[in-house]
Design a protein around this motif. Structure first.
Motif, PDB file in Angstrom:
ATOM      1  N   GLU A 219      -6.534  -4.096  -1.613  1.00  0.00           N
ATOM      2  CA  GLU A 219      -7.462  -4.029  -0.476  1.00  0.00           C
ATOM      3  C   GLU A 219      -8.165  -5.368  -0.260  1.00  0.00           C
ATOM      4  O   GLU A 219      -8.313  -5.823   0.879  1.00  0.00           O
ATOM      5  CB  GLU A 219      -8.489  -2.917  -0.695  1.00  0.00           C
TER       6      GLU A 219
ATOM      7  N   GLN B  78      -5.285  -0.857  -6.689  1.00  0.00           N
ATOM      8  CA  GLN B  78      -5.762  -0.431  -5.369  1.00  0.00           C
ATOM      9  C   GLN B  78      -6.828  -1.380  -4.818  1.00  0.00           C
ATOM     10  O   GLN B  78      -6.708  -1.874  -3.696  1.00  0.00           O
ATOM     11  CB  GLN B  78      -6.317   0.998  -5.440  1.00  0.00           C
TER      12      GLN B  78
ATOM     13  N   PHE C 241       0.831  -1.206   0.000  1.00  0.00           N
ATOM     14  CA  PHE C 241       0.000   0.000   0.000  1.00  0.00           C
ATOM     15  C   PHE C 241       0.866   1.258   0.000  1.00  0.00           C
ATOM     16  O   PHE C 241       0.604   2.210  -0.737  1.00  0.00           O
ATOM     17  CB  PHE C 241      -0.928   0.032   1.216  1.00  0.00           C
TER      18      PHE C 241
END
Length: 154
Positions: free
Chosen positions: A107, A103, A46
């Motif tokens: 997640e 992204q 991240f």
């Protein structure tokens, strides 16, 4: 008569389960450490994604602003449309596109790791392979462009 089927049931069903439980107990520390390391790697992913995205967007914005100003200066006009700046611009756009696409995947993987959901982890491993290939393609294209430019200058 009853003892024989019970013994076979114990040997075939219960003993393997108990051995598996003992193996997990013996290796609990290793399993926990691997799990914690995977979660730490996700957190690092991240951060690296944020770093790449931030600097790629800044680079693309800087090039968008500087190009017209460079074209206005006669001495450096030819550099405004040089392959080096074009490559930098396209590379920045490719990085922005790759990080935006990754992204949601990161997640989801992070959630699956925290929940120890092996089914979702297997599904995401294939998607990670696809993402890895896309990033390698971008890197390979950048290497080929650099080699072509070096040969042109020579």
């Amino acid at each position: 008569m009853i003892a024989v089927p019970c013994y076979f049931f114990y040997v075939k069903e219960i003993r393997p389960i108990r051995k598996a439980q003992e193996a997990v107990s013996r290796n609990k520390e290793v399993i926990d450490e691997i799990h914690a390391t995977a979660i730490s790697l996700m957190e690092l992913s991240f951060l690296l994604q944020s770093l790449a995205f931030k600097h790629s967007e800044q680079t693309a914005e800087m090039l968008r602003i500087l190009r017209p100003k460079m074209r206005a200066i006669p001495v450096i006009r030819r550099f405004a449309d040089s392959s080096l700046l074009s490559r930098s611009d396209s590379m920045a756009q490719a990085i922005v596109g790759a990080t935006r696409g990754s992204q949601e995947l990161l997640e989801d993987i992070d959630r699956a790791l925290r929940e120890s959901d092996i089914r979702r982890l297997k599904k995401y491993r294939k998607k990670l392979g696809d993402l890895k290939r896309r990033v390698n393609d971008v890197l390979a294209a950048e290497d080929v462009s650099a080699e072509l430019e070096a040969s042109e200058q020579a």
